[in-house]
Enzyme design. Sequence first.
Site, PDB file in Angstrom:
ATOM      1  N   SER A   1       0.868  -1.179   0.000  1.00  0.00           N
ATOM      2  CA  SER A   1       0.000   0.000   0.000  1.00  0.00           C
ATOM      3  C   SER A   1       0.902   1.225   0.000  1.00  0.00           C
ATOM      4  CB  SER A   1      -0.948  -0.038   1.208  1.00  0.00           C
ATOM      5  OG  SER A   1      -1.869   1.022   1.151  1.00  0.00           O
TER       6      SER A   1
ATOM      7  N   HIS B   1      -2.577  -0.918  -3.357  1.00  0.00           N
ATOM      8  CA  HIS B   1      -3.740  -0.053  -3.164  1.00  0.00           C
ATOM      9  C   HIS B   1      -3.553   1.235  -3.975  1.00  0.00           C
ATOM     10  CE1 HIS B   1      -4.109  -2.235   0.941  1.00  0.00           C
ATOM     11  NE2 HIS B   1      -4.697  -2.921  -0.026  1.00  0.00           N
TER      12      HIS B   1
ATOM     13  N   ASP C   1      -4.232  -4.967   5.814  1.00  0.00           N
ATOM     14  CA  ASP C   1      -4.629  -5.812   4.687  1.00  0.00           C
ATOM     15  C   ASP C   1      -3.542  -6.857   4.416  1.00  0.00           C
ATOM     16  OD1 ASP C   1      -6.232  -6.715   2.604  1.00  0.00           O
ATOM     17  OD2 ASP C   1      -5.306  -5.361   1.145  1.00  0.00           O
TER      18      ASP C   1
END
Length: 207
Positions: free
Chosen positions: A28, A55, A148
Amino acid sequence: MAKMAENANNHPPQFTNAAFDIVALAASAGGLAAITEVLSNLPAEFTAAIAVVQHLDPRHRSLMAEILSRRTIISVKQAEEGNNLTPGIVYIAPPNRHLLVNCDGTLSLSQSELVHFLRPSADLLFESVAASYKDRAIAVVLSGTGSDGAMGVEAIHKMGGTVIAQDEKTAEFAGMPSAAIQTGYVDFILPLNEISHALVTLVMGNA
Protein backbone atom coordinates in the site's frame (compact mmCIF):
# COMPACT_ATOMS: atom_id res chain seq x y z
CA MET A 1 8.82 -22.43 -19.99
CA ALA A 2 5.96 -24.63 -21.11
CA LYS A 3 3.23 -25.41 -18.65
CA MET A 4 2.68 -29.00 -17.67
CA ALA A 5 -0.75 -30.50 -18.11
CA GLU A 6 -3.34 -30.03 -15.42
CA ASN A 7 -3.95 -33.08 -13.32
CA ALA A 8 -7.35 -34.63 -12.84
CA ASN A 9 -8.03 -32.91 -9.51
CA ASN A 10 -8.59 -29.48 -11.05
CA HIS A 11 -5.28 -28.22 -9.76
CA PRO A 12 -3.66 -25.42 -11.72
CA PRO A 13 -0.88 -26.43 -14.10
CA GLN A 14 2.56 -26.60 -12.50
CA PHE A 15 5.38 -24.70 -14.16
CA THR A 16 8.59 -26.44 -15.16
CA ASN A 17 11.79 -25.73 -13.21
CA ALA A 18 9.81 -24.13 -10.39
CA ALA A 19 9.32 -25.21 -6.78
CA PHE A 20 6.50 -22.62 -6.51
CA ASP A 21 4.13 -21.53 -9.28
CA ILE A 22 2.94 -18.15 -8.01
CA VAL A 23 4.22 -15.24 -5.95
CA ALA A 24 1.49 -12.92 -4.64
CA LEU A 25 2.81 -9.48 -3.63
CA ALA A 26 0.82 -6.94 -1.62
CA ALA A 27 1.61 -3.35 -0.73
CA SER A 28 0.00 0.00 0.00
CA ALA A 29 1.63 3.28 1.05
CA GLY A 30 5.28 3.28 0.01
CA GLY A 31 4.58 0.19 -2.05
CA LEU A 32 5.61 1.30 -5.53
CA ALA A 33 9.23 1.77 -4.48
CA ALA A 34 9.22 -1.53 -2.58
CA ILE A 35 7.64 -3.47 -5.46
CA THR A 36 10.09 -1.89 -7.91
CA GLU A 37 13.01 -2.97 -5.73
CA VAL A 38 11.78 -6.58 -5.60
CA LEU A 39 10.81 -6.95 -9.26
CA SER A 40 13.83 -5.15 -10.72
CA ASN A 41 16.14 -7.72 -9.15
CA LEU A 42 14.37 -10.79 -10.52
CA PRO A 43 15.88 -12.52 -13.58
CA ALA A 44 14.09 -12.52 -16.92
CA GLU A 45 13.87 -16.31 -16.71
CA PHE A 46 12.05 -16.28 -13.34
CA THR A 47 9.95 -19.46 -13.38
CA ALA A 48 6.86 -18.43 -11.36
CA ALA A 49 4.01 -16.07 -12.19
CA ILE A 50 3.60 -12.95 -10.03
CA ALA A 51 0.32 -11.30 -8.99
CA VAL A 52 0.40 -7.86 -7.38
CA VAL A 53 -2.13 -5.93 -5.30
CA GLN A 54 -1.11 -2.32 -4.70
CA HIS A 55 -3.74 -0.05 -3.16
CA LEU A 56 -4.42 2.64 -5.77
CA ASP A 57 -6.71 5.64 -6.13
CA PRO A 58 -9.84 4.12 -7.74
CA ARG A 59 -10.66 7.41 -9.49
CA HIS A 60 -7.64 7.37 -11.78
CA ARG A 61 -6.25 5.08 -14.44
CA SER A 62 -3.17 3.30 -13.14
CA LEU A 63 0.20 3.80 -14.80
CA MET A 64 1.80 1.26 -12.49
CA ALA A 65 2.33 -1.44 -15.13
CA GLU A 66 4.00 1.06 -17.47
CA ILE A 67 6.21 2.45 -14.70
CA LEU A 68 7.33 -1.00 -13.57
CA SER A 69 7.89 -2.16 -17.15
CA ARG A 70 10.52 0.56 -17.57
CA ARG A 71 12.33 -0.56 -14.42
CA THR A 72 12.32 -4.34 -14.73
CA ILE A 73 13.50 -6.93 -17.23
CA ILE A 74 10.56 -9.23 -16.55
CA SER A 75 7.24 -8.52 -18.27
CA VAL A 76 4.65 -6.45 -16.39
CA LYS A 77 1.02 -6.01 -17.41
CA GLN A 78 -2.25 -4.88 -15.88
CA ALA A 79 -4.27 -8.00 -15.16
CA GLU A 80 -7.27 -8.75 -17.37
CA GLU A 81 -10.19 -11.10 -16.85
CA GLY A 82 -9.30 -14.61 -17.97
CA ASN A 83 -5.53 -14.14 -18.21
CA ASN A 84 -3.64 -17.43 -17.98
CA LEU A 85 -0.89 -17.18 -15.38
CA THR A 86 2.45 -17.49 -17.15
CA PRO A 87 5.93 -17.81 -15.63
CA GLY A 88 7.99 -14.63 -15.58
CA ILE A 89 5.01 -12.30 -16.06
CA VAL A 90 3.78 -9.83 -13.43
CA TYR A 91 0.03 -9.19 -13.27
CA ILE A 92 -1.02 -5.93 -11.57
CA ALA A 93 -4.52 -5.59 -10.11
CA PRO A 94 -6.31 -2.70 -11.84
CA PRO A 95 -7.72 0.15 -9.73
CA ASN A 96 -11.02 -0.65 -7.99
CA ARG A 97 -10.95 -4.36 -8.92
CA HIS A 98 -10.24 -7.34 -6.71
CA LEU A 99 -7.70 -9.69 -8.30
CA LEU A 100 -8.44 -13.40 -7.80
CA VAL A 101 -6.56 -16.51 -8.91
CA ASN A 102 -8.67 -19.48 -10.00
CA CYS A 103 -8.08 -23.21 -9.65
CA ASP A 104 -7.38 -23.56 -13.38
CA GLY A 105 -4.54 -21.02 -13.30
CA THR A 106 -6.56 -18.12 -14.73
CA LEU A 107 -7.25 -14.68 -13.26
CA SER A 108 -10.57 -13.08 -12.39
CA LEU A 109 -11.34 -9.44 -11.70
CA SER A 110 -14.20 -8.58 -9.38
CA GLN A 111 -16.03 -5.45 -8.27
CA SER A 112 -17.52 -7.27 -5.30
CA GLU A 113 -17.82 -5.33 -2.06
CA LEU A 114 -14.88 -3.60 -0.44
CA VAL A 115 -12.92 -5.66 2.10
CA HIS A 116 -11.84 -3.51 5.07
CA PHE A 117 -12.69 -0.48 2.89
CA LEU A 118 -10.32 -1.70 0.16
CA ARG A 119 -10.59 -2.86 -3.43
CA PRO A 120 -8.31 -4.49 -4.51
CA SER A 121 -7.78 -6.50 -1.34
CA ALA A 122 -4.57 -8.36 -0.51
CA ASP A 123 -6.59 -10.68 1.74
CA LEU A 124 -8.79 -11.79 -1.17
CA LEU A 125 -5.80 -12.29 -3.48
CA PHE A 126 -3.91 -14.32 -0.87
CA GLU A 127 -6.97 -16.41 0.02
CA SER A 128 -7.64 -17.26 -3.64
CA VAL A 129 -3.97 -18.10 -4.21
CA ALA A 130 -3.95 -20.33 -1.12
CA ALA A 131 -7.05 -22.19 -2.27
CA SER A 132 -5.74 -22.68 -5.81
CA TYR A 133 -2.01 -23.23 -5.37
CA LYS A 134 -1.74 -24.51 -1.79
CA ASP A 135 1.91 -25.39 -0.98
CA ARG A 136 3.14 -24.02 -4.33
CA ALA A 137 2.29 -20.41 -3.39
CA ILE A 138 4.39 -17.63 -1.87
CA ALA A 139 2.85 -14.49 -0.35
CA VAL A 140 4.93 -11.34 0.15
CA VAL A 141 3.77 -8.40 2.28
CA LEU A 142 5.56 -5.11 1.64
CA SER A 143 5.29 -1.51 2.85
CA GLY A 144 1.80 -0.24 3.63
CA THR A 145 -0.53 1.16 6.24
CA GLY A 146 -3.33 -0.84 7.83
CA SER A 147 -3.54 -4.62 8.15
CA ASP A 148 -4.63 -5.81 4.69
CA GLY A 149 -3.02 -9.17 3.95
CA ALA A 150 -2.93 -10.48 7.52
CA MET A 151 -5.99 -12.73 7.10
CA GLY A 152 -4.71 -13.91 3.75
CA VAL A 153 -1.31 -14.75 5.23
CA GLU A 154 -3.06 -17.16 7.59
CA ALA A 155 -4.78 -18.83 4.61
CA ILE A 156 -1.46 -19.21 2.76
CA HIS A 157 0.13 -20.75 5.84
CA LYS A 158 -2.72 -23.16 6.51
CA MET A 159 -2.57 -24.48 2.93
CA GLY A 160 1.17 -25.12 3.19
CA GLY A 161 2.42 -22.07 1.31
CA THR A 162 5.31 -19.78 2.26
CA VAL A 163 5.02 -16.22 3.61
CA ILE A 164 7.61 -13.43 3.43
CA ALA A 165 7.22 -10.05 5.14
CA GLN A 166 9.39 -6.99 4.67
CA ASP A 167 11.08 -6.14 7.94
CA GLU A 168 9.73 -3.09 9.69
CA LYS A 169 13.04 -1.22 9.63
CA THR A 170 13.19 -1.12 5.82
CA ALA A 171 9.46 -0.54 5.27
CA GLU A 172 8.50 3.06 4.56
CA PHE A 173 5.17 2.25 6.25
CA ALA A 174 5.29 -0.75 8.59
CA GLY A 175 1.56 -1.33 9.21
CA MET A 176 0.94 -4.12 6.70
CA PRO A 177 4.14 -6.11 7.25
CA SER A 178 3.83 -5.68 11.01
CA ALA A 179 0.22 -6.98 10.98
CA ALA A 180 1.35 -9.99 8.94
CA ILE A 181 4.25 -10.71 11.29
CA GLN A 182 1.97 -10.49 14.32
CA THR A 183 -0.13 -13.39 12.98
CA GLY A 184 2.78 -15.73 13.68
CA TYR A 185 2.42 -17.21 10.19
CA VAL A 186 5.34 -15.45 8.48
CA ASP A 187 8.19 -17.77 7.47
CA PHE A 188 10.79 -15.12 6.56
CA ILE A 189 11.13 -11.52 7.79
CA LEU A 190 13.62 -9.88 5.42
CA PRO A 191 15.07 -6.47 4.59
CA LEU A 192 13.70 -5.17 1.30
CA ASN A 193 16.98 -5.72 -0.55
CA GLU A 194 17.02 -9.45 0.29
CA ILE A 195 13.49 -10.37 -0.80
CA SER A 196 14.18 -10.84 -4.52
CA HIS A 197 17.14 -13.12 -3.80
CA ALA A 198 14.96 -15.16 -1.44
CA LEU A 199 12.29 -15.51 -4.12
CA VAL A 200 14.81 -16.72 -6.70
CA THR A 201 16.22 -19.23 -4.20
CA LEU A 202 12.78 -20.51 -3.19
CA VAL A 203 11.30 -20.71 -6.67
CA MET A 204 14.31 -21.75 -8.75
CA GLY A 205 16.85 -23.07 -6.27
CA ASN A 206 15.40 -26.56 -5.91
CA ALA A 207 14.17 -26.96 -9.46
